[in-house]
Design a protein around this motif. Structure first.
Motif, PDB file in Angstrom:
ATOM      1  N   PRO A  72       6.779  14.463  -2.630  1.00  0.00           N
ATOM      2  CA  PRO A  72       6.617  15.263  -3.830  1.00  0.00           C
ATOM      3  C   PRO A  72       6.281  16.705  -3.480  1.00  0.00           C
ATOM      4  CG  PRO A  72       5.391  13.208  -3.986  1.00  0.00           C
ATOM      5  CD  PRO A  72       5.851  13.346  -2.582  1.00  0.00           C
ATOM      6  N   GLU A  73       6.447  17.553  -4.441  1.00  0.00           N
ATOM      7  CA  GLU A  73       6.121  18.949  -4.243  1.00  0.00           C
ATOM      8  C   GLU A  73       4.653  19.101  -3.893  1.00  0.00           C
ATOM      9  OE1 GLU A  73       9.360  20.638  -7.476  1.00  0.00           O
ATOM     10  OE2 GLU A  73       7.248  21.123  -7.651  1.00  0.00           O
ATOM     11  N   ARG A  74       4.344  20.122  -3.141  1.00  0.00           N
ATOM     12  CA  ARG A  74       2.986  20.312  -2.653  1.00  0.00           C
ATOM     13  C   ARG A  74       1.968  20.349  -3.786  1.00  0.00           C
ATOM     14  NH1 ARG A  74       0.866  21.670   2.066  1.00  0.00           N
ATOM     15  NH2 ARG A  74       2.945  21.978   2.926  1.00  0.00           N
ATOM     16  N   ARG A  75       2.334  20.925  -4.922  1.00  0.00           N
ATOM     17  CA  ARG A  75       1.368  21.004  -6.018  1.00  0.00           C
ATOM     18  C   ARG A  75       1.044  19.615  -6.559  1.00  0.00           C
ATOM     19  NH1 ARG A  75       6.152  22.900  -8.451  1.00  0.00           N
ATOM     20  NH2 ARG A  75       6.892  21.623 -10.191  1.00  0.00           N
ATOM     21  N   ASP A  76       2.043  18.709  -6.522  1.00  0.00           N
ATOM     22  CA  ASP A  76       1.781  17.354  -6.951  1.00  0.00           C
ATOM     23  C   ASP A  76       0.902  16.630  -5.951  1.00  0.00           C
ATOM     24  OD1 ASP A  76       5.059  16.797  -8.410  1.00  0.00           O
ATOM     25  OD2 ASP A  76       3.221  17.653  -9.252  1.00  0.00           O
ATOM     26  N   GLY A  77       1.181  16.820  -4.650  1.00  0.00           N
ATOM     27  CA  GLY A  77       0.360  16.182  -3.644  1.00  0.00           C
ATOM     28  C   GLY A  77      -1.065  16.671  -3.725  1.00  0.00           C
ATOM     29  N   ALA A  78      -1.245  17.959  -4.014  1.00  0.00           N
ATOM     30  CA  ALA A  78      -2.594  18.492  -4.103  1.00  0.00           C
ATOM     31  C   ALA A  78      -3.377  17.846  -5.219  1.00  0.00           C
ATOM     32  CB  ALA A  78      -2.553  20.008  -4.311  1.00  0.00           C
ATOM     33  N   ALA A  79      -2.702  17.470  -6.279  1.00  0.00           N
ATOM     34  CA  ALA A  79      -3.400  16.840  -7.395  1.00  0.00           C
ATOM     35  C   ALA A  79      -3.932  15.476  -7.033  1.00  0.00           C
ATOM     36  CB  ALA A  79      -2.446  16.716  -8.586  1.00  0.00           C
ATOM     37  N   LEU A  80      -3.455  14.909  -5.909  1.00  0.00           N
ATOM     38  CA  LEU A  80      -3.873  13.560  -5.524  1.00  0.00           C
ATOM     39  C   LEU A  80      -5.016  13.562  -4.527  1.00  0.00           C
ATOM     40  CD1 LEU A  80      -0.390  11.910  -5.117  1.00  0.00           C
ATOM     41  CD2 LEU A  80      -2.119  11.284  -6.777  1.00  0.00           C
ATOM     42  N   ALA A 105      -1.041  12.931 -13.836  1.00  0.00           N
ATOM     43  CA  ALA A 105      -1.919  12.121 -14.682  1.00  0.00           C
ATOM     44  C   ALA A 105      -3.132  11.688 -13.869  1.00  0.00           C
ATOM     45  CB  ALA A 105      -1.168  10.904 -15.217  1.00  0.00           C
ATOM     46  N   PRO A 106      -4.043  12.616 -13.565  1.00  0.00           N
ATOM     47  CA  PRO A 106      -5.127  12.324 -12.618  1.00  0.00           C
ATOM     48  C   PRO A 106      -6.072  11.207 -13.048  1.00  0.00           C
ATOM     49  CG  PRO A 106      -5.494  14.418 -13.725  1.00  0.00           C
ATOM     50  CD  PRO A 106      -4.095  14.010 -14.046  1.00  0.00           C
ATOM     51  N   THR A 107      -6.302  11.025 -14.358  1.00  0.00           N
ATOM     52  CA  THR A 107      -7.207   9.957 -14.780  1.00  0.00           C
ATOM     53  C   THR A 107      -6.481   8.657 -15.078  1.00  0.00           C
ATOM     54  OG1 THR A 107      -7.109  10.529 -17.145  1.00  0.00           O
ATOM     55  CG2 THR A 107      -8.766  11.652 -15.806  1.00  0.00           C
ATOM     56  N   MET A 108      -5.150   8.681 -15.143  1.00  0.00           N
ATOM     57  CA  MET A 108      -4.384   7.486 -15.479  1.00  0.00           C
ATOM     58  C   MET A 108      -3.535   6.971 -14.315  1.00  0.00           C
ATOM     59  SD  MET A 108      -5.195   6.699 -18.563  1.00  0.00           S
ATOM     60  CE  MET A 108      -3.933   5.511 -18.981  1.00  0.00           C
ATOM     61  N   ALA A 109      -3.393   7.755 -13.232  1.00  0.00           N
ATOM     62  CA  ALA A 109      -2.531   7.341 -12.123  1.00  0.00           C
ATOM     63  C   ALA A 109      -2.988   6.011 -11.537  1.00  0.00           C
ATOM     64  CB  ALA A 109      -2.517   8.420 -11.043  1.00  0.00           C
ATOM     65  N   GLY A 110      -4.290   5.866 -11.314  1.00  0.00           N
ATOM     66  CA  GLY A 110      -4.806   4.615 -10.782  1.00  0.00           C
ATOM     67  C   GLY A 110      -4.548   3.450 -11.723  1.00  0.00           C
ATOM     68  N   ALA A 111      -4.619   3.716 -13.028  1.00  0.00           N
ATOM     69  CA  ALA A 111      -4.346   2.664 -14.004  1.00  0.00           C
ATOM     70  C   ALA A 111      -2.884   2.241 -13.950  1.00  0.00           C
ATOM     71  CB  ALA A 111      -4.701   3.153 -15.412  1.00  0.00           C
ATOM     72  N   TYR A 112      -1.972   3.184 -13.757  1.00  0.00           N
ATOM     73  CA  TYR A 112      -0.557   2.843 -13.659  1.00  0.00           C
ATOM     74  C   TYR A 112      -0.301   1.974 -12.426  1.00  0.00           C
ATOM     75  CZ  TYR A 112       0.031   6.629 -17.056  1.00  0.00           C
ATOM     76  OH  TYR A 112      -0.054   7.430 -18.169  1.00  0.00           O
ATOM     77  N   ALA A 113      -0.911   2.349 -11.294  1.00  0.00           N
ATOM     78  CA  ALA A 113      -0.743   1.554 -10.082  1.00  0.00           C
ATOM     79  C   ALA A 113      -1.339   0.165 -10.258  1.00  0.00           C
ATOM     80  CB  ALA A 113      -1.393   2.273  -8.899  1.00  0.00           C
ATOM     81  N   THR A 114      -2.536   0.105 -10.845  1.00  0.00           N
ATOM     82  CA  THR A 114      -3.198  -1.184 -11.065  1.00  0.00           C
ATOM     83  C   THR A 114      -2.378  -2.068 -11.982  1.00  0.00           C
ATOM     84  OG1 THR A 114      -5.381  -0.181 -10.762  1.00  0.00           O
ATOM     85  CG2 THR A 114      -5.298  -2.290 -11.912  1.00  0.00           C
ATOM     86  N   ALA A 115      -1.850  -1.497 -13.054  1.00  0.00           N
ATOM     87  CA  ALA A 115      -1.057  -2.289 -14.002  1.00  0.00           C
ATOM     88  C   ALA A 115       0.206  -2.826 -13.343  1.00  0.00           C
ATOM     89  CB  ALA A 115      -0.698  -1.434 -15.217  1.00  0.00           C
ATOM     90  N   SER A 144       0.824  -1.210   0.000  1.00  0.00           N
ATOM     91  CA  SER A 144       0.000   0.000   0.000  1.00  0.00           C
ATOM     92  C   SER A 144       0.856   1.257   0.000  1.00  0.00           C
ATOM     93  CB  SER A 144      -0.946   0.002   1.204  1.00  0.00           C
ATOM     94  OG  SER A 144      -0.216   0.043   2.420  1.00  0.00           O
ATOM     95  N   THR A 145       2.006   1.206   0.668  1.00  0.00           N
ATOM     96  CA  THR A 145       2.921   2.346   0.653  1.00  0.00           C
ATOM     97  C   THR A 145       3.445   2.603  -0.754  1.00  0.00           C
ATOM     98  OG1 THR A 145       3.589   1.953   2.946  1.00  0.00           O
ATOM     99  CG2 THR A 145       5.093   3.238   1.573  1.00  0.00           C
ATOM    100  N   LEU A 146       3.777   1.546  -1.470  1.00  0.00           N
ATOM    101  CA  LEU A 146       4.265   1.703  -2.836  1.00  0.00           C
ATOM    102  C   LEU A 146       3.155   2.182  -3.769  1.00  0.00           C
ATOM    103  CD1 LEU A 146       6.571  -1.432  -2.995  1.00  0.00           C
ATOM    104  CD2 LEU A 146       7.274   0.962  -2.921  1.00  0.00           C
ATOM    105  N   ILE A 147       1.907   1.758  -3.521  1.00  0.00           N
ATOM    106  CA  ILE A 147       0.776   2.291  -4.298  1.00  0.00           C
ATOM    107  C   ILE A 147       0.699   3.798  -4.118  1.00  0.00           C
ATOM    108  CG2 ILE A 147      -1.743   2.379  -4.471  1.00  0.00           C
ATOM    109  CD1 ILE A 147      -1.811  -0.564  -3.751  1.00  0.00           C
ATOM    110  N   THR A 148       0.824   4.234  -2.861  1.00  0.00           N
ATOM    111  CA  THR A 148       0.787   5.670  -2.584  1.00  0.00           C
ATOM    112  C   THR A 148       1.892   6.405  -3.339  1.00  0.00           C
ATOM    113  OG1 THR A 148      -0.103   5.240  -0.376  1.00  0.00           O
ATOM    114  CG2 THR A 148       0.871   7.410  -0.763  1.00  0.00           C
ATOM    115  N   ARG A 149       3.091   5.823  -3.358  1.00  0.00           N
ATOM    116  CA  ARG A 149       4.195   6.472  -4.064  1.00  0.00           C
ATOM    117  C   ARG A 149       3.943   6.538  -5.566  1.00  0.00           C
ATOM    118  NH1 ARG A 149       5.625   9.594  -0.770  1.00  0.00           N
ATOM    119  NH2 ARG A 149       7.259  10.187  -2.225  1.00  0.00           N
ATOM    120  N   ILE A 150       3.337   5.487  -6.129  1.00  0.00           N
ATOM    121  CA  ILE A 150       3.008   5.516  -7.558  1.00  0.00           C
ATOM    122  C   ILE A 150       2.043   6.651  -7.840  1.00  0.00           C
ATOM    123  CG2 ILE A 150       1.856   4.284  -9.440  1.00  0.00           C
ATOM    124  CD1 ILE A 150       2.897   1.673  -8.197  1.00  0.00           C
TER     125      ILE A 150
END
Length: 398
Positions: free
Chosen positions: A386-394, A324-334, A311-317
């Motif tokens: 990650p930078e705050r702007r990246d974290g905010a996107a999540l 990539a807000p609509t594809m991030a989950g797909a990258y983690a799932t793949a 789960s920690t590595l999922i968070t990092r992904i």
């Protein structure tokens, strides 16, 4: 939280049960369809392959589909695949149904992750997604052992029918509670698909995806073949299989819960401490598998450590794919399902060797060892916030 959200979580629970339930059903499936247990383990890999292929492809194509239509379509395909699987007497057909079910699962998750946040106020998106993803955690605790109990007393086909039945109220809820509106392509805050796909060129993202795949491969290598380990190696009765799966599921819940306190701020700590413990645990289980008490304790511990690290590595992904807000989950799932596909294949290859039922456990340990060799010299990449702007996107997908 709206009722529709809980019904979506019910569908995730059913799909999670389907993904993990084979660990307790492989001996019965192998006997009924007249194939070796190692060959039956390919069903787990088939589901994972469907998730690997389906996650990015469907996530990309579903960006502009009507939400209600796509969710309903995916869940109906999932139900149909399980109905055919429950009725077939052909192992190749069963393999095909697992791939189709996985594609539907990947499509459903791709749309549901986006939809969950639209069902609540903007400041409650995180809670909404927690409710949605809780279905997967509950599946490891209740759904998988429950499926094993059902399979023990009524046969593995009954478990397939039960999973299909669980999806019916979710389908009704989608019709009643999800608005039939499209996901707009011109949403101002969403990057173009090409820009989201370009995130795969990031070395940091590829590193954490590799680590996630290795750790999940280790998890599935050991988890898939727990049933023969319990009955043949430890000498316990078949009725102990559900209990062992419950222990693994409870351990996974504990691991996810504890890791959730550190994975955002102290991921390096989880990897540095949890990784070596996970490695030691797989090797200890391989050595002590004949001792029932030790096996039960280690199953719980390995469930906790595997899911804490995973789960920690999922968070990092998700952090590294924040652009990539609509594809991030797909990258983690793949990434995770690449591991879920490779792990059982490697483990199955060891069953016919001198190590026998211990082979999957040694395989799990070696996979974790490889992950640590990759991670420890580069642990700064994992530990960096990650930078705050990246974290905010999540905030809408964590």
């Amino acid at each position: 939280m709206p009722l529709a959200l809980y019904l979506l979580a019910l569908a995730v629970f059913a799909m999670g049960t389907s993904e993990f339930m084979l660990a307790g059903l492989l001996p019965d499936i192998a006997s009924d369809l007249d194939v070796p247990v190692g060959t039956a383990g390919l069903l787990t890999s088939a589901f994972a392959v469907g998730m690997i292929v389906g996650a990015p492809l469907v996530a990309a194509s579903a960006r502009n589909w009507p939400v209600r239509t796509s969710l309903l379509g995916f869940i109906l395909v999932f139900v149909a695949a399980h109905a055919v699987g429950a009725a077939t007497s052909s192992f190749p057909v069963l393999v095909v149904t697992r791939v189709i079910a996985a594609l539907a699962n990947a499509g459903f998750l791709a749309v549901a992750l986006t939809t969950a946040g639209t069902l609540v106020a903007p400041d409650r998106k995180g809670r909404a997604l927690a409710v949605l993803l809780s279905g997967m955690t509950v599946a490891t605790i209740a759904g998988v052992p429950g499926g094993s109990v059902l399979g023990t007393f009524l046969g593995w086909r009954a478990t397939f029918w039960a999973v299909a039945a669980l999806c019916v109220p979710a389908a009704v809820g989608i019709l009643k509670g999800i608005p039939a509106r499209p996901v707009r392509e011109d949403e101002p805050d969403r990057p173009a698909l090409r820009a989201e796909l370009a995130r795969l060129g990031s070395p940091r993202l590829m590193l954490v995806m590799l680590l996630g795949a290795l750790v999940n491969a280790a998890t599935f290598a050991g988890f898939t073949f727990l049933a023969p380990l319990v009955t043949d190696t430890a000498g316990l009765a078949e009725q102990w299989i559900p209990l062992v799966l419950v222990l693994f599921g409870v351990g996974s819940f504990v691991g996810v819960t504890l890791a959730g306190r550190f994975s955002d701020r102290r991921p390096g700590l989880v990897v540095t401490v949890g990784g070596p413990l996970l490695l030691f645990g797989w090797f200890a289980m391989a050595v002590l598998a004949e001792k029932p008490v030790a096996l039960l304790l280690l199953v719980f511990a390995q469930g906790a450590l595997s899911f804490a690290l995973g789960s920690t590595l999922i968070t990092r992904i998700l952090y590294e794919a924040a652009g990539a807000p609509t594809m991030a989950g797909a990258y983690a799932t793949a990434a995770l399902n690449i591991g879920a596909a490779v792990g059982p294949l490697l483990a199955a290859a060891t069953l016919g060797t001198a190590v026998g039922n211990h082979g999957p456990l040694w395989t799990s340990g070696l996979l974790v060892a490889v992950a640590l060799l990759v991670a420890l010299p580069l642990r700064g990449v994992i530990a960096d916030e990650p930078e705050r702007r990246d974290g905010a996107a999540l905030t809408g997908i964590r």
